[in-house]
Design an enzyme around this catalytic site. Structure first.
Site, PDB file in Angstrom:
ATOM      1  N   LYS A  41       0.814  -1.221   0.000  1.00 40.64           N
ATOM      2  CA  LYS A  41       0.000   0.000   0.000  1.00 40.64           C
ATOM      3  C   LYS A  41       0.843   1.264   0.000  1.00 40.64           C
ATOM      4  CE  LYS A  41      -4.482  -1.377   1.579  1.00 40.64           C
ATOM      5  NZ  LYS A  41      -5.593  -1.169   2.497  1.00 40.64           N
TER       6      LYS A  41
ATOM      7  N   LYS B 205      -4.370  -9.986  -6.623  1.00 40.29           N
ATOM      8  CA  LYS B 205      -5.591 -10.147  -5.839  1.00 40.29           C
ATOM      9  C   LYS B 205      -6.684  -9.195  -6.332  1.00 40.29           C
ATOM     10  CE  LYS B 205      -5.543  -8.057  -1.767  1.00 40.29           C
ATOM     11  NZ  LYS B 205      -5.347  -7.668  -0.367  1.00 40.29           N
TER      12      LYS B 205
ATOM     13  N   LYS C 107     -10.018  -3.490  -3.871  1.00 40.84           N
ATOM     14  CA  LYS C 107     -10.793  -2.256  -3.967  1.00 40.84           C
ATOM     15  C   LYS C 107      -9.978  -1.160  -4.631  1.00 40.84           C
ATOM     16  CE  LYS C 107     -13.064  -3.096   0.517  1.00 40.84           C
ATOM     17  NZ  LYS C 107     -12.459  -3.141   1.850  1.00 40.84           N
TER      18      LYS C 107
HETATM   19  P1  TYM Z   1     -10.499  -5.589   3.747  1.00 41.37           P
HETATM   20  O1  TYM Z   1     -11.477  -4.487   3.974  1.00 41.37           O
HETATM   21  O2  TYM Z   1      -9.394  -5.361   2.776  1.00 41.37           O
HETATM   22  O3  TYM Z   1     -11.275  -6.893   3.292  1.00 41.37           O
HETATM   23  C1  TYM Z   1     -12.398  -7.390   4.003  1.00 41.37           C
HETATM   24  C2  TYM Z   1     -12.396  -8.903   3.979  1.00 41.37           C
HETATM   25  O4  TYM Z   1     -12.397  -9.368   2.630  1.00 41.37           O
HETATM   26  C3  TYM Z   1     -11.317 -10.271   2.432  1.00 41.37           C
HETATM   27  N1  TYM Z   1     -10.808 -10.108   1.071  1.00 41.37           N
HETATM   28  C4  TYM Z   1     -10.689 -11.093   0.187  1.00 41.37           C
HETATM   29  N2  TYM Z   1     -10.975 -12.402   0.270  1.00 41.37           N
HETATM   30  C5  TYM Z   1     -10.750 -13.148  -0.826  1.00 41.37           C
HETATM   31  N3  TYM Z   1     -10.265 -12.642  -1.996  1.00 41.37           N
HETATM   32  C6  TYM Z   1      -9.957 -11.318  -2.118  1.00 41.37           C
HETATM   33  N4  TYM Z   1      -9.499 -10.828  -3.261  1.00 41.37           N
HETATM   34  C7  TYM Z   1     -10.181 -10.489  -0.992  1.00 41.37           C
HETATM   35  N5  TYM Z   1      -9.991  -9.165  -0.754  1.00 41.37           N
HETATM   36  C8  TYM Z   1     -10.375  -8.953   0.503  1.00 41.37           C
HETATM   37  C9  TYM Z   1     -10.272  -9.894   3.458  1.00 41.37           C
HETATM   38  O5  TYM Z   1      -9.397 -10.964   3.738  1.00 41.37           O
HETATM   39  C10 TYM Z   1     -11.136  -9.519   4.657  1.00 41.37           C
HETATM   40  O6  TYM Z   1     -11.507 -10.678   5.368  1.00 41.37           O
HETATM   41  N6  TYM Z   1      -7.485  -5.460   7.730  1.00 41.37           N
HETATM   42  C11 TYM Z   1      -8.784  -5.891   7.242  1.00 41.37           C
HETATM   43  C12 TYM Z   1      -9.937  -5.319   8.036  1.00 41.37           C
HETATM   44  C13 TYM Z   1      -9.867  -5.541   9.504  1.00 41.37           C
HETATM   45  C14 TYM Z   1     -10.074  -6.759  10.185  1.00 41.37           C
HETATM   46  C15 TYM Z   1      -9.925  -6.452  11.571  1.00 41.37           C
HETATM   47  C16 TYM Z   1     -10.363  -8.060   9.769  1.00 41.37           C
HETATM   48  C17 TYM Z   1      -9.608  -4.587  10.451  1.00 41.37           C
HETATM   49  N7  TYM Z   1      -9.648  -5.128  11.669  1.00 41.37           N
HETATM   50  C18 TYM Z   1     -10.071  -7.423  12.541  1.00 41.37           C
HETATM   51  C19 TYM Z   1     -10.507  -9.035  10.755  1.00 41.37           C
HETATM   52  C20 TYM Z   1     -10.346  -8.720  12.110  1.00 41.37           C
HETATM   53  C21 TYM Z   1      -8.927  -5.451   5.806  1.00 41.37           C
HETATM   54  O7  TYM Z   1      -8.288  -4.559   5.348  1.00 41.37           O
HETATM   55  O8  TYM Z   1      -9.917  -6.095   5.141  1.00 41.37           O
END
Ligand code: TYM
Length: 332
Positions: free
Chosen positions: A111, A194, A197
């Site tokens: 990032k 991957k 967003k």
């Molecule tokens: P974020 O917002 O990027 O993504 C949310 C969830 O979607 C999953 N994900 C994917 N799964 C499969 N294929 C993909 N291409 C893909 N892109 C995203 C992510 O693995 C996630 O489960 N750091 C986290 C948010 C967060 C969080 C937490 C998660 C903050 N605090 C505590 C669990 C526990 C994040 O950026 O997710």
């Protein structure tokens, strides 16, 4: 009861990876766990967000959770900034985690890109806030996509170091729950990247607000290779696009990649893509319709988030007090 915590960032462009890798799996866990699901708006501002978009995206992510079948009565759904314990515990973890640990986080490297000097301090410390999200509730299980694995390992390291530094047995060792046929959904334009967003190409992802025409068009245009589809996952080697599209199909159909290979092996991509588009539209359509309905009723969504925050605060309060006492904060 075992407790689950998971979160999604409200940064716009919610996509099929978020749905298949995370949100949809939550629906399956809600009967067996005490679940807390969070729209992590404080994580979102580690990169610059327009305030009105952040608000709208927060509602949209909450709507996606509810529309996917996460029951806001049975579970807690709230946005992170409404519970100040997240920030308070994150500060303590800033003082527990080591610079070296955070420097190894691949998501920060991706990032921040080449211009690390210009990244926010929050982006660097982000995994500490994520550890705080989970441990503020002593959650034991965290359902996420594959990409969050490294952050969960860090959460365990932080929990362990806190316990040993302060001579307590306060935090549990968190277990990731990574399951299903789509734990890492890849870009439709590049099977090695991957689905994300932040990809500048909108054609790289299927958005949770895309209409059926857009879904079908993006699948039709998805990158493939010139060979017929493999008859077994053993033949996925060197064919990331086939692996990705067949994994998406398996996940949407609640099937396995083995079954999808058995059914479509030897077919042309063009035929398979038509089936995949029909399936995606059929499965996502009702969720999207409910999302639209919910986004037309912001007062309801805000009510869910406010109610969830109040319930989350109640769980967090005694745990935060226990943590502050362990640290030695007077008045805790
Ligand atoms: P974020 O917002 O990027 O993504 C949310 C969830 O979607 C999953 N994900 C994917 N799964 C499969 N294929 C993909 N291409 C893909 N892109 C995203 C992510 O693995 C996630 O489960 N750091 C986290 C948010 C967060 C969080 C937490 C998660 C903050 N605090 C505590 C669990 C526990 C994040 O950026 O997710």
């Amino acid at each position: 009861m075992k407790r689950i915590f998971s979160g999604v960032q409200p940064t716009g462009n919610l996509h099929l990876g978020n749905y298949l890798g995370a949100i949809r799996n939550w629906v399956r866990l809600q009967d067996d766990y005490d679940c807390i699901f969070c729209v992590v708006d404080m994580h979102a501002i580690t990169v610059r967000q327009k305030p009105e978009e952040l608000t709208a995206n927060t509602r949209e992510v909450a709507a996606a959770m509810i529309a996917s079948g996460v029951d806001p009565k049975k579970n807690i759904i709230f946005n992170q900034s409404q519970v100040s314990g997240h920030a308070e515990l994150a500060w303590i973890f800033n003082c527990v985690a080591r610079l070296g640990w955070l420097s190894r986080m691949t998501q920060f490297k991706e990032k921040a890109g080449k211009d690390k000097e210009n990244a926010s301090v929050g982006l660097f410390a982000y995994p500490n806030l994520m550890a705080a999200d989970i441990l503020l509730y002593k959650a034991t299980h965290v359902p996420v996509g594959e990409d969050q694995k490294q952050h969960l390992e860090l959460t365990r390291d932080i929990a362990q170091k806190f316990n040993s530094d302060f001579g307590v047995d306060l935090f549990p060792m968190v277990e990731p729950l990574i399951f299903g046929a789509a734990t890492r959904v890849m870009s439709l334009k590049n099977g090695a990247a991957k689905m994300s967003k932040s990809d500048p190409s909108d054609n790289s992802r299927i958005g949770m607000t895309d209409d059926s025409g857009a879904i079908a068009r993006k699948i039709r245009k998805a990158k493939t290779d010139p060979h017929p589809l493999p008859a077994s996952p053993k033949e996925f080697d060197g064919r990331p696009e086939a692996a990705n599209l067949m994994g998406i199909y398996a996940s949407l159909a609640d099937s396995t990649v083995e079954d999808v290979c058995a059914r479509f092996g030897g077919e042309q991509f063009s035929t398979f893509k038509q089936h995949l588009a029909d399936l995606a539209v059929a499965k996502l359509g009702p969720v999207q319709e409910e999302m639209r309905r919910l986004m037309g009723d912001p007062a309801y969504v805000d009510g869910v988030l406010g109610d969830g925050a109040a319930r989350a605060r109640e769980i967090a309060r005694p745990i935060l007090k226990e943590i502050q006492e362990a640290v030695g904060f007077l008045g805790a």
